[in-house]
Write a protein that holds these residues in place. Structure first.
Motif, PDB file in Angstrom:
ATOM      1  N   ASP A  26       0.838  -1.199   0.000  1.00 54.69           N
ATOM      2  CA  ASP A  26       0.000   0.000   0.000  1.00 54.69           C
ATOM      3  C   ASP A  26       0.879   1.258   0.000  1.00 54.69           C
ATOM      4  OD1 ASP A  26      -1.855   1.997   0.324  1.00 54.69           O
ATOM      5  OD2 ASP A  26      -2.733   1.201   2.161  1.00 54.69           O
ATOM      6  N   PRO A  27       0.881   2.032  -1.089  1.00 54.96           N
ATOM      7  CA  PRO A  27       1.696   3.255  -1.113  1.00 54.96           C
ATOM      8  C   PRO A  27       1.251   4.296  -0.090  1.00 54.96           C
ATOM      9  CG  PRO A  27       0.244   3.148  -3.024  1.00 54.96           C
ATOM     10  CD  PRO A  27       0.173   1.819  -2.351  1.00 54.96           C
ATOM     11  N   ASN A  28       0.024   4.187   0.420  1.00 57.91           N
ATOM     12  CA  ASN A  28      -0.392   5.110   1.477  1.00 57.91           C
ATOM     13  C   ASN A  28       0.461   4.941   2.734  1.00 57.91           C
ATOM     14  OD1 ASN A  28      -2.920   6.587   0.482  1.00 57.91           O
ATOM     15  ND2 ASN A  28      -3.425   4.459   0.014  1.00 57.91           N
ATOM     16  N   VAL A  29       0.938   3.709   2.977  1.00 62.18           N
ATOM     17  CA  VAL A  29       1.851   3.488   4.099  1.00 62.18           C
ATOM     18  C   VAL A  29       3.186   4.169   3.824  1.00 62.18           C
ATOM     19  CG1 VAL A  29       3.102   1.741   5.424  1.00 62.18           C
ATOM     20  CG2 VAL A  29       0.728   1.329   4.738  1.00 62.18           C
ATOM     21  N   GLU A  30       3.670   4.083   2.587  1.00 61.87           N
ATOM     22  CA  GLU A  30       4.914   4.764   2.214  1.00 61.87           C
ATOM     23  C   GLU A  30       4.782   6.273   2.428  1.00 61.87           C
ATOM     24  OE1 GLU A  30       7.065   2.449  -1.224  1.00 61.87           O
ATOM     25  OE2 GLU A  30       4.977   2.744  -1.791  1.00 61.87           O
ATOM     26  N   CYS A  31       3.636   6.817   2.050  1.00 64.63           N
ATOM     27  CA  CYS A  31       3.394   8.246   2.261  1.00 64.63           C
ATOM     28  C   CYS A  31       3.387   8.580   3.752  1.00 64.63           C
ATOM     29  CB  CYS A  31       2.065   8.661   1.630  1.00 64.63           C
ATOM     30  SG  CYS A  31       2.036   8.653  -0.170  1.00 64.63           S
ATOM     31  N   ALA A  32       2.774   7.692   4.555  1.00 65.41           N
ATOM     32  CA  ALA A  32       2.700   7.937   5.993  1.00 65.41           C
ATOM     33  C   ALA A  32       4.085   7.921   6.629  1.00 65.41           C
ATOM     34  CB  ALA A  32       1.799   6.891   6.652  1.00 65.41           C
ATOM     35  N   VAL A  33       4.978   7.070   6.130  1.00 66.88           N
ATOM     36  CA  VAL A  33       6.348   7.012   6.652  1.00 66.88           C
ATOM     37  C   VAL A  33       7.050   8.354   6.474  1.00 66.88           C
ATOM     38  CG1 VAL A  33       8.628   5.988   6.257  1.00 66.88           C
ATOM     39  CG2 VAL A  33       6.600   4.517   6.376  1.00 66.88           C
ATOM     40  N   PHE A  34       6.792   9.027   5.364  1.00 67.59           N
ATOM     41  CA  PHE A  34       7.536  10.239   5.016  1.00 67.59           C
ATOM     42  C   PHE A  34       6.773  11.536   5.270  1.00 67.59           C
ATOM     43  CE2 PHE A  34      10.056   7.174   2.684  1.00 67.59           C
ATOM     44  CZ  PHE A  34      11.337   7.717   2.719  1.00 67.59           C
ATOM     45  N   ARG A  35       5.475  11.470   5.500  1.00 67.99           N
ATOM     46  CA  ARG A  35       4.643  12.673   5.502  1.00 67.99           C
ATOM     47  C   ARG A  35       5.161  13.764   6.442  1.00 67.99           C
ATOM     48  NH1 ARG A  35      -1.189  13.399   4.539  1.00 67.99           N
ATOM     49  NH2 ARG A  35      -1.331  11.131   4.300  1.00 67.99           N
ATOM     50  N   ASP A  36       5.370  13.456   7.710  1.00 68.17           N
ATOM     51  CA  ASP A  36       5.762  14.484   8.674  1.00 68.17           C
ATOM     52  C   ASP A  36       7.151  15.047   8.371  1.00 68.17           C
ATOM     53  OD1 ASP A  36       3.371  14.163   9.980  1.00 68.17           O
ATOM     54  OD2 ASP A  36       4.169  12.862  11.553  1.00 68.17           O
ATOM     55  N   ALA A  37       8.068  14.179   7.980  1.00 69.11           N
ATOM     56  CA  ALA A  37       9.439  14.627   7.697  1.00 69.11           C
ATOM     57  C   ALA A  37       9.487  15.545   6.488  1.00 69.11           C
ATOM     58  CB  ALA A  37      10.346  13.417   7.485  1.00 69.11           C
ATOM     59  N   VAL A  38       8.701  15.231   5.449  1.00 68.50           N
ATOM     60  CA  VAL A  38       8.691  16.081   4.251  1.00 68.50           C
ATOM     61  C   VAL A  38       8.092  17.440   4.561  1.00 68.50           C
ATOM     62  CG1 VAL A  38       7.655  16.360   1.959  1.00 68.50           C
ATOM     63  CG2 VAL A  38       8.703  14.182   2.597  1.00 68.50           C
ATOM     64  N   LYS A  39       6.972  17.460   5.259  1.00 67.12           N
ATOM     65  CA  LYS A  39       6.336  18.746   5.571  1.00 67.12           C
ATOM     66  C   LYS A  39       7.214  19.598   6.473  1.00 67.12           C
ATOM     67  CE  LYS A  39       1.556  17.878   4.529  1.00 67.12           C
ATOM     68  NZ  LYS A  39       0.182  18.327   4.806  1.00 67.12           N
ATOM     69  N   LYS A  40       7.892  18.960   7.418  1.00 67.87           N
ATOM     70  CA  LYS A  40       8.752  19.704   8.332  1.00 67.87           C
ATOM     71  C   LYS A  40       9.964  20.275   7.608  1.00 67.87           C
ATOM     72  CE  LYS A  40      11.394  19.236  12.632  1.00 67.87           C
ATOM     73  NZ  LYS A  40      11.746  18.333  13.761  1.00 67.87           N
ATOM     74  N   THR A  41      10.482  19.545   6.629  1.00 70.90           N
ATOM     75  CA  THR A  41      11.734  19.928   5.979  1.00 70.90           C
ATOM     76  C   THR A  41      11.521  20.734   4.700  1.00 70.90           C
ATOM     77  OG1 THR A  41      12.698  17.878   6.844  1.00 70.90           O
ATOM     78  CG2 THR A  41      13.935  19.038   5.139  1.00 70.90           C
ATOM     79  N   PHE A  42      10.579  20.313   3.869  1.00 73.82           N
ATOM     80  CA  PHE A  42      10.357  20.980   2.584  1.00 73.82           C
ATOM     81  C   PHE A  42       9.198  21.972   2.611  1.00 73.82           C
ATOM     82  CE2 PHE A  42      13.004  17.516   1.131  1.00 73.82           C
ATOM     83  CZ  PHE A  42      13.722  18.073   0.094  1.00 73.82           C
TER      84      PHE A  42
END
Length: 377
Positions: free
Chosen positions: A230-246
């Protein structure tokens, strides 16, 4: 005969005892689940365009306001090219000022490349062409269905390449169209659902959903297995880090086998994954075909990883093994690529990954590994 049979049996037993790598895990292929928007009735759109006088869409009052005292006469000349209507405003019979045409893009490229503009309550997509940093043209496409559109464009011989001028012509022109033939600025004029409209891809969005919340399990192997399914799990792994950094403007979308983080201006696109599918990070580090350059071996929160660039510097990638071994199948990856900014066709200027974005990519991976993959293996 008995001795031969015994040897065959022993050889078979030895063969069975040799360690063989386990088969790669198999996961059902994820498919988008959100309903696709419906297009307008094609025959009705065709009939409306067939009845349209395209020359009436070129408002001469706009020309009179913007001609700057130029007394030379202008004419509007209608034509039909490849079964599509067109009309051109000429000055002195040869200098093309503005062109309006019925276009059948056949794909969603103009909705993907153009900047959304509000034309007096009507949705349009504007593209400004630049050559060596100098504006050399402008076009505005006004969708009338998922497949059809009316395109306004400054003529090749027009002395002005000002998009403001073209917006004046386009705003006056679309005001003459029936309201049920155009879209409001926030109207759904293509197949893409929600933030999938910001994905830099020439697909129609049939393989994309805006990401939904998903639970990230505990443990590297479980996370990789869940991400492969499920790519939604992949998105969940990265979601907070991407928003915080980018930044919060980057929104996740789910596609088969990948999560993307996209933003409305298209300046940068991010692809991320945490999956048991695909190769081991060491395969990219070895890179036997020399597809990439600047290979480096590093670590993120104690997890071994590799980084590399595309040969044209347009993409930077990080692959990490959360299993403690670069040669173990499965990986966590993060890839960034600058894109042509929406609404600007600056074709002669290459886009390369900046040092700032490379540093941000490292920070994202460090945060992801520290957050989700710190469990003892």
């Amino acid at each position: 005969m008995i001795l031969g049979a015994l040897l065959v049996s022993l050889l078979a037993a030895c063969t069975d005892s040799v360690d063989t790598p386990p088969p790669p895990p198999q996961f059902p292929k994820w498919q988008p689940k959100q309903p696709r928007p419906a297009d307008r009735d094609e025959p009705a759109v065709d009939a409306a365009l067939a009845a349209l006088d395209f020359c009436q869409l070129i408002d001469l009052a706009v020309y009179d306001r913007r001609k700057g005292g130029n007394p030379r006469p202008v004419t509007r000349e209608p034509k039909v090219k490849r079964d599509r209507k067109t009309c051109t405003l000429y000055r002195d019979g040869y200098e093309d000022i503005v062109d309006v045409r019925d276009v059948d893009p056949g794909h969603t490229a103009f909705r993907n490349d153009g900047a959304v503009v509000d034309l007096g309550g009507v949705k349009g997509y504007q593209v400004e062409t630049r050559h060596e940093g100098v504006v050399s043209g402008c076009a505005i496409t006004v969708p009338v269905s998922f497949r059809r559109a009316i395109k306004f464009e400054l003529g090749l011989q027009s002395r002005s390449k000002d998009c403001e001028l073209l917006r004046d012509f386009t705003t006056a022109g679309v005001a003459k169209l029936p309201r049920d033939l155009v879209y409001p600025p926030d109207g759904q004029d293509n197949e893409r659902v929600g933030t999938c409209a910001n994905w830099v891809s020439n697909t129609k969005g049939e393989n994309c959903d805006p990401a939904v919340a998903a639970q990230v399990p505990t443990g590297a192997e479980l996370i990789l297995a869940a991400g492969a399914a499920d790519p939604n799990v992949e998105c969940a792994v990265f979601r907070d880090a991407v928003k915080k950094t980018f930044g919060p403007e980057f929104e996740p979308i789910a596609t088969p086998g990948s999560c993307y983080f996209v933003e409305p201006r298209h300046r940068l696109q991010i692809e991320a994954g945490a999956t048991a599918n695909g190769g081991a990070p060491g395969e990219w580090h070895a890179d036997p075909n020399k597809t990439y350059k600047d290979h480096r071996q590093t670590s993120f929160s104690g997890n071994p990883g590799v980084t590399f660039r595309s040969t044209d510097d347009r993409e930077f990638s990080l692959y990490v093994s959360p299993l403690g071994n670069l040669d173990s199948r499965g990986h966590v990856r993060f890839r960034i690529a600058p894109e042509r900014e929406r609404g600007i066709d600056d074709w002669d200027r290459s886009k390369t990954v900046s040092a700032v974005d490379v540093a941000r990519a490292h920070a994202v991976m460090e945060l992801v590994m520290a957050t989700h993959f710190r469990v003892a293996r």
